[in-house]
Design an enzyme around this catalytic site. Structure first.
Site, mmCIF file in Angstrom:
data_model
loop_
_atom_site.group_PDB
_atom_site.id
_atom_site.type_symbol
_atom_site.label_atom_id
_atom_site.label_comp_id
_atom_site.label_asym_id
_atom_site.label_seq_id
_atom_site.Cartn_x
_atom_site.Cartn_y
_atom_site.Cartn_z
ATOM 1 N N CYS A 1 -101.398 30.552 30.016
ATOM 2 C CA CYS A 1 -101.226 30.427 28.564
ATOM 3 C C CYS A 1 -102.561 30.086 27.889
ATOM 4 O O CYS A 1 -103.399 30.959 27.747
ATOM 5 C CB CYS A 1 -100.116 29.435 28.226
ATOM 6 S SG CYS A 1 -99.501 29.725 26.555
ATOM 7 N N HIS B 1 -95.554 31.242 31.129
ATOM 8 C CA HIS B 1 -95.575 29.974 31.874
ATOM 9 C C HIS B 1 -94.776 30.087 33.178
ATOM 10 O O HIS B 1 -93.620 29.637 33.233
ATOM 11 C CB HIS B 1 -95.008 28.843 31.004
ATOM 12 C CG HIS B 1 -95.949 28.355 29.969
ATOM 13 N ND1 HIS B 1 -96.907 27.394 30.214
ATOM 14 C CD2 HIS B 1 -96.099 28.705 28.671
ATOM 15 C CE1 HIS B 1 -97.602 27.172 29.119
ATOM 16 N NE2 HIS B 1 -97.134 27.956 28.168
ATOM 17 N N GLU C 1 -95.010 28.349 35.797
ATOM 18 C CA GLU C 1 -94.663 27.028 36.345
ATOM 19 C C GLU C 1 -93.329 26.523 35.798
ATOM 20 O O GLU C 1 -92.647 25.747 36.444
ATOM 21 C CB GLU C 1 -95.793 26.018 36.074
ATOM 22 C CG GLU C 1 -95.855 25.424 34.675
ATOM 23 C CD GLU C 1 -96.333 26.399 33.594
ATOM 24 O OE1 GLU C 1 -96.693 27.546 33.927
ATOM 25 O OE2 GLU C 1 -96.335 26.007 32.409
HETATM 26 C C1 ISJ Z 1 -99.676 23.988 22.567
HETATM 27 C C2 ISJ Z 1 -98.724 23.465 23.275
HETATM 28 O O1 ISJ Z 1 -97.832 24.321 23.868
HETATM 29 C C3 ISJ Z 1 -97.086 23.984 24.979
HETATM 30 C C4 ISJ Z 1 -97.984 23.663 26.098
HETATM 31 C C5 ISJ Z 1 -97.569 23.819 27.389
HETATM 32 C C6 ISJ Z 1 -98.431 23.352 28.532
HETATM 33 O O2 ISJ Z 1 -99.228 22.450 28.328
HETATM 34 O O3 ISJ Z 1 -98.310 23.904 29.617
HETATM 35 C C7 ISJ Z 1 -96.370 24.461 27.633
HETATM 36 C C8 ISJ Z 1 -95.613 25.003 26.628
HETATM 37 C C9 ISJ Z 1 -96.179 25.136 25.296
HETATM 38 O O4 ISJ Z 1 -95.228 25.304 24.302
HETATM 39 C C10 ISJ Z 1 -98.681 22.000 23.433
HETATM 40 O O5 ISJ Z 1 -97.642 21.441 23.717
HETATM 41 O O6 ISJ Z 1 -99.740 21.358 23.230
HETATM 42 N N1 GLN Z 2 -98.532 27.026 25.703
HETATM 43 C C1 GLN Z 2 -99.794 27.162 25.433
HETATM 44 O O1 GLN Z 2 -100.674 26.978 26.261
HETATM 45 C C2 GLN Z 2 -100.149 27.546 24.050
HETATM 46 C C3 GLN Z 2 -101.535 28.117 23.972
HETATM 47 C C4 GLN Z 2 -102.049 28.489 22.606
HETATM 48 N N2 GLN Z 2 -102.727 27.434 22.041
HETATM 49 C C5 GLN Z 2 -101.032 29.174 21.738
HETATM 50 O O2 GLN Z 2 -100.192 28.541 21.132
HETATM 51 O O3 GLN Z 2 -101.112 30.357 21.645
#
Ligand code: ISJ
Ligand code: GLN
Length: 251
Positions: free
Chosen positions: A116, A219, A221
């Site tokens: 991500c 994601h 994981e």
């Molecule tokens: C940007 C974000 O997105 C989240 C960050 C994630 C992660 O750290 O793996 C997972 C899901 C996202 O929705 C955040 O929570 O800071």
């Molecule tokens: N889940 C994430 O890592 C989010 C990454 C990114 N900052 C976005 O929102 O597109």
């Protein structure tokens, strides 16, 4: 000494909102990252971003491979754009630390898996750019799900002979989706390994020889403990990556 490959996962550092000292810096990482690495046969160790980049070479010398996790929006100044209102607040310490980690991993020939934000920071490091909000890409497809993160949300098409093809042997599949930004210009040296139906870049890989650098926009994981094909695919991706790290370890 363990004979399992050691996988460093770079954590986030966020200001505390929930505990005793609001505003106090805390190391954060979703627990599913280390759990997914351990389930795939790797030994997960957490690496915390620091302003002191001189620590990083010594930290990386302790691991066989690196995971760049999800999190904040990358600072648009790093891809030559002025920050727009839709862009989240950057984390300059983490941006700089992950840039240096990618530079050192390339020098050391160390495998890297970006997830991500990990894909977005990789594309930025390599000289590409991001749409600060996916709406600027012209996409009307939903990429920020509010659903169960272990449930697939949209389809992707996998490039033949890409790392995902090697890990999965699937031309098409479905993935979860939790991002509001997306790749604009694919960096020189990166090849697209999968796309969504709207053209959104869903996976990239490095085309050079110095190191194995792969990244996904979803994601895995969050899906790796799920039943059925979604869980199997997520586990297969982590197993593929841990096996890659093991190859280097045995070398
Ligand atoms: C940007 C974000 O997105 C989240 C960050 C994630 C992660 O750290 O793996 C997972 C899901 C996202 O929705 C955040 O929570 O800071
Ligand atoms: N889940 C994430 O890592 C989010 C990454 C990114 N900052 C976005 O929102 O597109």
């Amino acid at each position: 000494m363990s004979n399992r490959p050691v996988i460093g996962i770079i954590t986030n550092v966020e200001l505390d909102r929930h505990y005793l000292f609001p505003g106090y810096p805390r190391v954060t990482l979703n627990e599913d990252y280390p759990r997914s690495i351990a389930a795939a046969g790797g030994v997960p160790v957490l690496i915390t971003p620091s302003k002191d980049l001189s620590l990083l070479a010594d930290q990386l010398s302790l691991v066989d491979a690196l995971v760049l996790a999800g999190g904040q929006d990358v600072d648009p100044l790093l891809y030559g754009a002025e920050p727009r209102t839709e862009c989240g607040a950057p984390n300059p310490t983490r941006d700089a630390f992950e840039f240096e980690a990618l530079r050192l991993a390339r020098v050391a020939g160390m495998p890297v898996l970006g997830i991500c934000r990990g894909l977005q920071v990789t594309n930025t490091f390599m000289g590409g750019s991001l749409h600060q909000d996916i709406s600027h890409s012209g996409s009307t497809q939903r990429h920020m799900m509010e659903a169960n993160p272990a449930v697939a949300a949209h389809g992707i098409t996998v490039e033949p002979d890409s790392f995902l093809d090697e890990a999965w042997h699937l031309a098409q599949t479905t993935v979860n989706s939790f991002h509001h930004q997306v790749v604009d210009r694919v960096a020189p040296g990166l090849a697209v390994a999968a796309r969504a139906a709207d053209g959104a870049v869903e996976a990239v890989e490095y085309t050079g020889d110095e190191f194995d650098l792969v990244a996904v926009q979803w994601h895995p994981e969050m899906m790796s403990a799920a039943d059925g094909p979604a869980g199997e695919q997520a586990r297969a991706l982590f197993t593929w990556f841990v096996d890659l790290a093991a190859g280097r370890w045995e070398a």
